[in-house]
Design an enzyme around this catalytic site. Structure first.
Site, short mmCIF file in Angstrom:
data_model
loop_
_atom_site.label_atom_id
_atom_site.label_comp_id
_atom_site.label_asym_id
_atom_site.label_seq_id
_atom_site.Cartn_x
_atom_site.Cartn_y
_atom_site.Cartn_z
N LYS A 15 -138.41 77.18 -32.73
CA LYS A 15 -137.20 77.60 -33.47
C LYS A 15 -136.84 76.57 -34.55
O LYS A 15 -136.52 76.91 -35.68
CB LYS A 15 -136.02 77.81 -32.51
CG LYS A 15 -136.28 78.85 -31.42
CD LYS A 15 -135.11 79.06 -30.51
CE LYS A 15 -134.76 77.88 -29.61
NZ LYS A 15 -135.81 77.52 -28.62
N ARG A 90 -126.61 81.67 -26.19
CA ARG A 90 -127.51 81.30 -25.09
C ARG A 90 -127.19 82.07 -23.80
O ARG A 90 -127.90 81.93 -22.82
CB ARG A 90 -127.23 79.86 -24.82
CG ARG A 90 -128.21 78.74 -24.69
CD ARG A 90 -129.46 78.72 -25.33
NE ARG A 90 -130.20 77.55 -24.94
CZ ARG A 90 -130.64 76.62 -25.78
NH1 ARG A 90 -130.40 76.72 -27.05
NH2 ARG A 90 -131.34 75.62 -25.33
N ARG A 127 -144.22 66.84 -27.96
CA ARG A 127 -143.29 66.75 -29.11
C ARG A 127 -142.74 65.33 -29.22
O ARG A 127 -142.46 64.67 -28.24
CB ARG A 127 -142.13 67.72 -28.91
CG ARG A 127 -141.02 67.48 -29.95
CD ARG A 127 -139.99 68.57 -29.98
NE ARG A 127 -139.31 68.79 -28.72
CZ ARG A 127 -138.49 69.80 -28.48
NH1 ARG A 127 -138.24 70.69 -29.41
NH2 ARG A 127 -137.91 69.92 -27.31
N ARG A 160 -137.83 63.31 -26.58
CA ARG A 160 -136.51 63.75 -26.11
C ARG A 160 -136.44 63.61 -24.60
O ARG A 160 -137.41 63.88 -23.91
CB ARG A 160 -136.28 65.22 -26.51
CG ARG A 160 -135.53 65.36 -27.81
CD ARG A 160 -135.45 66.77 -28.32
NE ARG A 160 -135.02 67.79 -27.37
CZ ARG A 160 -134.84 69.06 -27.70
NH1 ARG A 160 -135.05 69.47 -28.94
NH2 ARG A 160 -134.45 69.95 -26.80
N ARG A 171 -135.66 73.93 -17.88
CA ARG A 171 -135.19 74.61 -19.10
C ARG A 171 -135.83 75.99 -19.24
O ARG A 171 -135.17 76.94 -19.66
CB ARG A 171 -135.51 73.75 -20.33
CG ARG A 171 -134.62 72.52 -20.42
CD ARG A 171 -135.18 71.48 -21.35
NE ARG A 171 -135.31 71.94 -22.71
CZ ARG A 171 -136.18 71.43 -23.59
NH1 ARG A 171 -137.00 70.46 -23.24
NH2 ARG A 171 -136.22 71.89 -24.80
P1 AP5 Z 1 -139.66 73.00 -31.86
O1 AP5 Z 1 -139.61 73.62 -33.22
O2 AP5 Z 1 -138.96 71.70 -31.64
O3 AP5 Z 1 -139.23 74.09 -30.74
P2 AP5 Z 1 -137.80 74.67 -30.37
O4 AP5 Z 1 -137.97 76.12 -30.06
O5 AP5 Z 1 -136.81 74.33 -31.43
O6 AP5 Z 1 -137.59 73.88 -29.02
P3 AP5 Z 1 -136.29 73.18 -28.40
O7 AP5 Z 1 -136.79 72.38 -27.22
O8 AP5 Z 1 -135.54 72.42 -29.43
O9 AP5 Z 1 -135.53 74.41 -27.93
P4 AP5 Z 1 -134.41 74.44 -26.87
O10 AP5 Z 1 -133.87 75.79 -27.11
O11 AP5 Z 1 -134.80 74.14 -25.48
O12 AP5 Z 1 -133.55 73.15 -27.26
P5 AP5 Z 1 -132.12 72.99 -27.91
O13 AP5 Z 1 -132.19 71.81 -28.76
O14 AP5 Z 1 -131.62 74.27 -28.48
O15 AP5 Z 1 -141.21 72.87 -31.49
C1 AP5 Z 1 -141.61 72.28 -30.27
C2 AP5 Z 1 -142.90 71.47 -30.50
O16 AP5 Z 1 -143.97 72.35 -30.83
C3 AP5 Z 1 -142.84 70.47 -31.66
O17 AP5 Z 1 -143.57 69.34 -31.31
C4 AP5 Z 1 -143.52 71.20 -32.83
O18 AP5 Z 1 -144.15 70.29 -33.73
C5 AP5 Z 1 -144.53 72.06 -32.11
N1 AP5 Z 1 -144.71 73.36 -32.75
C6 AP5 Z 1 -143.72 74.21 -33.15
N2 AP5 Z 1 -144.24 75.34 -33.64
C7 AP5 Z 1 -145.60 75.22 -33.52
C8 AP5 Z 1 -146.69 76.08 -33.83
N3 AP5 Z 1 -146.52 77.26 -34.35
N4 AP5 Z 1 -147.93 75.64 -33.58
C9 AP5 Z 1 -148.15 74.42 -33.04
N5 AP5 Z 1 -147.16 73.55 -32.72
C10 AP5 Z 1 -145.89 73.96 -32.95
O19 AP5 Z 1 -131.24 72.71 -26.62
C11 AP5 Z 1 -131.35 71.52 -25.88
C12 AP5 Z 1 -130.25 71.47 -24.82
O20 AP5 Z 1 -128.95 71.50 -25.47
C13 AP5 Z 1 -130.22 72.67 -23.86
O21 AP5 Z 1 -131.08 72.49 -22.77
C14 AP5 Z 1 -128.74 72.68 -23.46
O22 AP5 Z 1 -128.47 71.68 -22.52
C15 AP5 Z 1 -128.02 72.30 -24.76
N6 AP5 Z 1 -127.66 73.47 -25.56
C16 AP5 Z 1 -128.09 73.75 -26.84
N7 AP5 Z 1 -127.54 74.89 -27.28
C17 AP5 Z 1 -126.73 75.34 -26.28
C18 AP5 Z 1 -125.90 76.49 -26.14
N8 AP5 Z 1 -125.80 77.41 -27.11
N9 AP5 Z 1 -125.25 76.65 -24.97
C19 AP5 Z 1 -125.33 75.74 -23.98
N10 AP5 Z 1 -126.11 74.63 -24.05
C20 AP5 Z 1 -126.80 74.43 -25.18
#
Ligand code: AP5
Length: 215
Positions: A15, A90, A127, A160, A171
């Site tokens: 994402k 979420r 990552r 992270r 997660r």
């Molecule tokens: P990346 O682009 O970082 O993936 P992502 O989908 O953004 O993954 P996240 O881990 O950030 O998602 P998440 O939803 O768990 O975390 P968030 O920060 O929202 O890509 C991942 C890796 O793959 C990278 O190394 C990249 O280089 C590689 N890659 C990407 N695309 C690729 C491709 N096509 N091919 C090859 N490699 C690729 O949330 C974190 C925490 O915050 C949650 O657990 C929760 O505690 C809290 N939180 C956040 N939002 C909320 C909410 N709305 N409500 C409650 N808690 C929340």
């Protein structure tokens, strides 16, 4: 009238990676609740201190804390015409809250990015992010030019805390139980478009552009 694209999918689907490219192409800000919360944790704000304990364990942060971090951001000037949402909503209650702040005439699309758990675990465990500017790398797929150093700002690359193996599994479980049910919620209200996201970013972008969202 706002255009809102919800980038939806499990942890590690890309994402943040795809969102950053789309944000530039479509001139829409990428609003990531994960990034907003991490920024608060880094700055040791009240929001950050409350959120940290949940994020470390891979649990969802309580809705009220997330809203507080989000509302101010989506009311800023650059978000008045359109927003790319990453990581929000979420759960059903966040989706309902979001519906309440939409105006009549706002267009909402949900882009449902999908890939197998094996792909997600590989992406998350390898990552690295820049401690300073948040740029995203992958040790195999998108390595930095110099080991451990951000290409963009020269900052230190770190793992992270929630990318440790046991937290990754938690997660993914939270996604399946609490977030995935949103697909049914959205499919009765707005357009849901599913995109395979298991290969390289260029192919995924081509698929998204092929949907001609703005035609
Ligand atoms: P990346 O682009 O970082 O993936 P992502 O989908 O953004 O993954 P996240 O881990 O950030 O998602 P998440 O939803 O768990 O975390 P968030 O920060 O929202 O890509 C991942 C890796 O793959 C990278 O190394 C990249 O280089 C590689 N890659 C990407 N695309 C690729 C491709 N096509 N091919 C090859 N490699 C690729 O949330 C974190 C925490 O915050 C949650 O657990 C929760 O505690 C809290 N939180 C956040 N939002 C909320 C909410 N709305 N409500 C409650 N808690 C929340």
């Amino acid at each position: 009238m706002r255009k809102i694209v919800i980038l939806f999918g499990p942890p590690g689907i890309g994402k943040g990676t795809i969102g950053k490219i789309l944000s530039e192409k479509w001139s829409m800000p990428l609003v990531s609740t994960g990034d907003l919360l991490r920024e608060n944790v880094k700055n040791k704000t009240v929001i950050g201190m409350k959120a940290d304990q949940y994020m470390k364990k891979g649990e969802l942060v309580p809705d009220s804390i997330v809203f507080e971090a989000l509302v101010e951001r989506i009311n800023q000037n650059d978000a008045l015409k359109g927003i790319l949402m990453d990581g929000f909503p979420r759960n059903i209650s966040q989706a309902q809250m979001f519906e309440n702040i939409l105006s009549q005439g706002d267009t909402v699309f949900l882009l449902n990015l999908v890939a197998s758990d094996n792909v997600l675990i590989d992406r998350l465990s390898l990552r690295r992010i820049c401690k300073n500017c948040g740029a995203i790398y992958h040790l195999k797929n998108l390595p930095p030019k110099r080991e451990g150093i951000c290409d963009i700002c020269g900052g230190q690359l770190i793992q992270r805390e929630d990318d440790k193996p046991d937290v990754i599994l938690r997660r993914l479980e939270v996604f399946r139980n609490e977030t995935k049910p949103l697909l049914d919620y959205y499919s009765t209200r707005h357009k849901v478009l599913t995109v395979c996201a298991d290969d390289n970013p260029d192919s995924i972008l081509k698929r998204i552009e092929g949907l001609q969202l703005w035609a």
